[in-house]
Design a protein around this motif. Structure first.
Motif: not given
Length: 289
Positions: A211-221, A223-226, A35-45
């Motif tokens: 390296v700057l990675r643009l925060w595209n709000v990922a479906i399933g993360s 933070l989805e909805g932000h 239950g410790l996924d990074c909040l911006f990441c949807n890798i498991n989703a």
């Protein structure tokens, strides 16, 4: 093209642009079980949504070696090995096996590879990544603000010894691999601009490629909805970051070797200001011919 076991190579090694490849060994991260996924990441989703249907299963070292060798014959010249956390933090064994397979199939001792790893607790393992042939290494801090890091990246905070251990790991990577041969990604758009740019300057000044990675709000993360900041917010950050690359003496070739070129606008701003033409593998083959 397929590997010797019939796997489509396009599902093993992906074109990241400018001659760079990504071998993402799996779109799966063991942080999910804790239950410790990074909040911006949807890798498991993503893994849950698509399963094995899109070639998201584990890539074997042999598949990676054969795919990278085929790509290098077509003009590619850099590979990043990356993925989610491996259960029980067993990244080292896998990364070493991949490097050995790439060396075997390409015939190259120095195959210009980057090992993208979580900050280890035992820094002695870093020497092993270098010894097996990785030219560069990456440990992604993601968030510069220490308190926010613990909130946004709870798994990294717990499994990687916290924010301060991540910084210490980058320092040790600089010692082992050398200046401008270490990179660290920061997510652009989650923390305040001043904090983000403070992190960029801190890393660049020490010789770590930020390296700057643009925060595209990922479906399933989580933070989805932000919403990510407006385009002018990001553009200002990109321009300032490109200026910091120049200020701290990075060269285009160093940036190519230490990074993976996927949506990194500051790199192109740096390149264009320097008047450097970026060639894709097909162009590089034609020039050589």
């Amino acid at each position: 093209l397929n590997t010797s076991d019939g796997t489509a190579m396009r599902t093993v090694a992906v074109d990241a642009g400018y001659g760079a490849l990504i071998v993402a060994y799996s779109n799966e991260c063991s942080l999910k079980d804790k239950g410790l996924d990074c909040l911006f990441c949807n890798i498991n989703a993503t893994k849950a949504a698509y399963g094995e249907a899109q070639g998201i299963g584990w890539k074997t070292p042999r598949q990676a070696g054969e795919s990278v060798a085929a790509a290098y014959r077509e003009g590619f010249d850099h590979v990043t090995v990356s993925g989610g956390f491996i259960a029980e933090r067993r990244e080292l064994e896998y990364y070493l096996d991949v490097a050995e397979a790439v060396r075997e199939h390409t015939g190259l001792e120095d195959f210009n590879g980057t090992a993208d790893i979580g900050a280890p607790l035992d820094f002695s393992v870093l020497e092993k990544y270098k010894a097996v042939g990785y030219r560069t290494i990456a440990t992604n801090l993601e968030i510069w603000n220490e308190k926010l890091f613990g909130v946004i990246c709870p798994g990294k905070a717990r499994l990687c010894g916290g924010w301060r251990n991540c910084l210490a790991a980058l320092d040790e990577e600089l010692r082992v691999f050398g200046k401008h041969r270490v990179r660290s990604s920061l997510v652009s758009g989650i923390e305040p601009k001043a904090s983000l740019l403070e992190g960029v300057e801190y890393l660049a000044e020490r010789g770590v490629l930020p390296v700057l990675r643009l925060w595209n709000v990922a479906i399933g993360s989580r933070l989805e909805g932000h919403r990510t900041p407006a385009h002018d917010w990001h553009w200002d950050v990109y321009e300032k970051t490109a200026a910091l690359y120049k200020k701290h003496g990075f060269s285009w070739e160093e940036m190519k070797s230490a990074s993976v070129f996927t949506h990194f606008v500051p790199f192109d701003l740096f390149r264009l200001e320097a008047g450097i033409e970026a060639k894709e593998p097909a162009q590089a083959r034609q020039t050589a011919a």
